[in-house]
Design a protein around this motif. Structure first.
Motif, short mmCIF file in Angstrom:
data_model
loop_
_atom_site.label_atom_id
_atom_site.label_comp_id
_atom_site.label_asym_id
_atom_site.label_seq_id
_atom_site.Cartn_x
_atom_site.Cartn_y
_atom_site.Cartn_z
N UNK A 72 10.53 17.01 10.95
CA UNK A 72 10.03 15.75 11.86
C UNK A 72 9.42 14.55 11.12
N UNK A 73 9.18 13.45 11.89
CA UNK A 73 8.54 12.32 11.05
C UNK A 73 7.16 12.83 10.70
N UNK A 74 6.41 13.59 11.42
CA UNK A 74 5.13 14.14 11.27
C UNK A 74 5.12 15.13 9.86
N UNK A 75 6.06 16.03 9.97
CA UNK A 75 6.23 17.10 8.86
C UNK A 75 6.34 15.96 7.49
N UNK A 76 7.12 15.19 7.40
CA UNK A 76 7.41 14.16 6.16
C UNK A 76 6.13 13.72 5.78
N UNK A 77 5.34 13.16 6.99
CA UNK A 77 4.05 12.42 6.60
C UNK A 77 3.19 13.31 6.04
N UNK A 78 3.02 14.66 6.34
CA UNK A 78 2.11 15.74 5.95
C UNK A 78 2.49 16.06 4.68
N UNK A 79 3.80 15.90 4.21
CA UNK A 79 4.19 16.16 3.03
C UNK A 79 3.73 15.00 1.83
N UNK A 80 3.86 14.10 2.55
CA UNK A 80 3.28 12.68 1.66
C UNK A 80 1.80 12.69 1.49
N UNK A 81 1.17 13.14 2.48
CA UNK A 81 -0.38 13.19 2.48
C UNK A 81 -0.83 13.95 1.60
N UNK A 82 -0.21 15.44 1.50
CA UNK A 82 -0.23 16.40 0.44
C UNK A 82 -0.22 15.92 -1.00
N UNK A 83 0.98 15.21 -1.31
CA UNK A 83 1.31 14.40 -2.54
C UNK A 83 0.33 13.37 -2.89
N UNK A 84 -0.23 12.67 -1.93
CA UNK A 84 -1.31 11.72 -2.10
C UNK A 84 -2.77 12.61 -2.84
N UNK A 85 -2.91 13.58 -2.23
CA UNK A 85 -3.93 14.28 -2.64
C UNK A 85 -3.71 15.07 -4.05
N UNK A 86 -2.79 15.11 -4.57
CA UNK A 86 -2.70 15.95 -5.63
C UNK A 86 -3.10 15.17 -6.85
N UNK A 87 -3.81 15.43 -7.43
CA UNK A 87 -4.54 14.71 -8.75
C UNK A 87 -3.45 14.57 -9.81
N UNK A 88 -2.50 15.40 -10.06
CA UNK A 88 -1.43 15.39 -11.12
C UNK A 88 -0.35 14.54 -10.88
N UNK A 97 9.56 5.34 7.17
CA UNK A 97 9.43 5.49 5.82
C UNK A 97 8.13 4.67 5.39
N UNK A 98 7.87 3.72 6.11
CA UNK A 98 6.56 2.97 6.02
C UNK A 98 5.28 3.72 6.17
N UNK A 99 5.34 4.45 7.17
CA UNK A 99 4.44 5.46 7.53
C UNK A 99 4.24 6.54 6.68
N UNK A 100 5.38 7.01 5.88
CA UNK A 100 5.05 7.96 4.70
C UNK A 100 4.50 7.51 3.53
N UNK A 101 4.89 6.41 3.27
CA UNK A 101 4.13 5.43 2.22
C UNK A 101 2.75 5.40 2.42
N UNK A 102 2.11 4.99 3.80
CA UNK A 102 0.92 4.95 4.21
C UNK A 102 -0.03 6.10 4.06
N UNK A 103 0.65 7.32 4.46
CA UNK A 103 0.19 8.43 4.28
C UNK A 103 -0.21 8.91 2.66
N UNK A 104 1.05 8.66 1.87
CA UNK A 104 0.65 8.73 0.45
C UNK A 104 -0.53 8.06 0.03
N UNK A 105 -0.58 7.09 0.45
CA UNK A 105 -1.61 6.03 -0.35
C UNK A 105 -3.17 6.64 0.31
#
Length: 392
Positions: free
Chosen positions: A256-272, A296-304
Motif C-alpha cells: 500500500x502507499x502507507x507501507x511504502x512510506x513506512x519503509x521510506x521512514x525507516x530508511x530515513x532513520x537509518x544512520x548508515x 512517490x512525492x510522499x515517499x520522498x517526504x517520509x525519507x526526509x
C-alpha cells in the motif's frame, strides 16, 4: 578531494514546474532549487535528483519516464514541510549520456561525489536499472555494502538472452567486478511473478528475499532489514496498482502507499544509509489526479523526515549502549547484543572468525528484541547465521 562541476550534469527545473507561493510553509519554499543557477551544495544534507533516462525499458515507456521527475516535483513542492532547518537541494534533471552505459557511469560519478561530501542523493524517476549507477557510486568507498531492493520481481534476467536492463540489473550487481556487495535484501517479491531458477539463485547466494505476504504480516518486523542497508532502491511496481497506476508493472497485489512510506521512514532513520532511488514511474500511465506522482512525492517526504530524526546510532564503543552477552555453550559460545539508550534499537555482533582488519571485520547487524529472546532460549538467530556464513 577532487571537485566536480555539478552544472555539467544537470538541467535546471523547467519553468512550468511551479512553486505555489500561496501554500505557506510548503516544501517548495523551504529547499534550494536549481532554477537556472546551480545552488551551493556546501553544508547540505540531501540532494534530490530527477532521472529522465528510460532506455533500459521498452521504447513505448520512454517518453512517459522522461516526464516523470517533473510530475513528481509538482506534487512534492506543494507538500507541507515537516522538520525545520531543511538542508535539501533539488539539483534538477540528470542529463543522459550518449548511450545507456554512459548514463550509468555519469550517475556513478555524481553519486560518489555527493556521498564523499556527506550528502545523501535521492534519485527519483528513470527506469529501475538506474540502480546500477547508484550502486557503482560505492565502488571507491573502500567498504563492503548492503543493498536493499524493494520490487515485485527479482530482476535476475540474463542480458545475453535478451532481457531488458530494467529486468536484469540485479544480475549485473551480483556479478560486478570488483565485488563490494556484502549482503543483499529483497523486499516484497510476489512468488507467482518469480521463476524457480531466480529464487534458487537467491537461496544459493544466501541473500534474503522476503515475499510480499511476509512483509505485510507485520512491516515493523522488517525495520532491522531496512536499518542494515547502505543503499535502497525501490521500484514503484512493488506497490498495488490502485496506489501506483503510473508504475511500469504494478499488479493488483502489492504494498500500500502507507507501507511504502513506512519503509521510506525507516530508511530515513537509518544512520548508515547513504543513497536512495525510487524508480519505474511512467507519467503517461498515471491517472488524471496524478496519484502515482503524489505517492512517490510522499515517499520522498517520509525519507526526509526520517533523516532529520536520526539518532546517531553509529559509534558502538560509546556509553550510549547497553551490552548484553548471552552465553550459548556451543558454536558460537556467546553473542553480544547492543541496545541503544537513545533509540532503544537492537544490534548483535557477528565477529569475523579470523579477526582481520579492513573489509572483513566484525559487523554489527540490526535485530529485534525477539532475536535477543531467541538467544536467551539457546538458539542462534537466523540473521546471525547467514551473516557469519559470509565470512567463511
Amino acid at each position: 578531494m577532487q571537485d566536480l562541476d555539478l552544472k555539467l550534469f544537470f538541467d535546471p527545473i523547467p519553468p512550468y514546474v511551479e512553486i505555489d507561493t500561496s501554500i505557506q510553509g510548503s516544501i517548495g519554499q523551504s529547499i534550494f532549487i536549481n532554477q537556472g543557477s546551480m545552488p551551493d551544495y556546501d553544508g547540505l544534507d540531501i540532494a534530490l535528483i530527477g532521472l529522465v533516462e528510460g532506455r533500459g525499458e521498452k521504447e513505448d515507456h520512454r517518453e512517459g519516464i522522461a516526464k516523470g521527475p517533473d510530475a513528481i516535483r509538482q506534487s512534492f513542492y506543494s507538500l507541507k514541510k515537516g522538520s525545520d532547518g531543511l538542508k535539501v537541494v533539488d539539483l534538477g534533471n540528470f542529463r543522459n549520456g550518449p548511450d545507456l552505459e554512459d548514463t550509468y557511469l555519469r550517475l556513478k560519478e555524481v553519486c560518489s561525489f555527493l556521498m564523499r561530501h556527506n550528502i545523501v542523493p535521492v534519485f527519483f524517476g528513470g527506469s529501475h536499472d538506474m540502480t546500477l549507477g547508484q550502486y557503482f557510486g560505492y565502488e571507491d568507498a573502500d567498504k563492503l555494502i548492503t543493498v536493499l531492493n524493494v520490487d515485485n520481481k527479482l530482476d535476475l534476467g540474463d542480458p545475453a538472452k535478451g532481457h531488458l536492463p530494467s529486468g536484469s540489473h540485479i544480475q549485473r550487481i551480483i556479478k560486478h567486478d570488483p565485488n563490494y556487495l556484502f549482503n543483499y535484501y529483497h523486499l516484497g517479491y510476489q512468488s507467482y511473478l518469480v521463476g524457480s531458477a531466480e529464487s534458487d539463485l537467491m537461496e544459493r547466494l544466501s541473500f534474503e528475499a522476503i515475499r510480499l505476504g511476509v512483509v505485510k504480516e507485520n512491516i515493523k518486523d522488517l525495520e532491522p532489514v531496512v536499518r542494515d542497508a547502505d543503499m535502497m532502491s525501490i521500484d514503484v511496481s512493488a506497490l498495488q496498482a490502485q496506489y501506483a497506476p503510473g508504475a511500469l508493472d504494478a499488479k493488483v497485489y502489492g504494498l500500500t502507499g502507507e507501507e511504502a512510506c513506512q519503509i521510506c521512514w525507516y530508511a530515513g532513520l537509518n544512520d548508515k544509509l547513504s543513497s536512495v532511488g525510487i524508480y519505474g514511474y511512467d507519467q503517461s500511465r498515471d491517472d488524471l489526479s496524478m496519484k502515482t506522482s503524489f505517492v512517490i512525492a510522499t515517499m520522498v517526504w517520509y525519507f526526509i523526515e526520517g533523516f532529520y530524526n536520526r539518532k546517531g546510532d553509529k559509534n558502538f564503543r560509546s556509553n550510549d549502549y547497553l551490552i548484553y552477552e548471552v552465553p550459548l555453550g556451543g558454536d558460537p559460545s556467546s553473542i553480544k547484543f547492543f541496545k541503544s539508550k537513545i533509540s532503544e534499537k537492537w544490534w548483535m555482533e557477528v565477529p569475523h572468525p579470523e579477526e582481520t582488519d579492513g573489509f572483513m571485520r566484525s559487523r554489527m547487524i540490526p535485530c529485534n528484541y525477539s532475536d535477543y529472546e531467541k538467544a536467551l532460549d539457546g538458539d542462534v538467530p537466523n540473521r546471525w547465521i547467514t551473516t557469519y556464513s559470509r565470512f567463511t
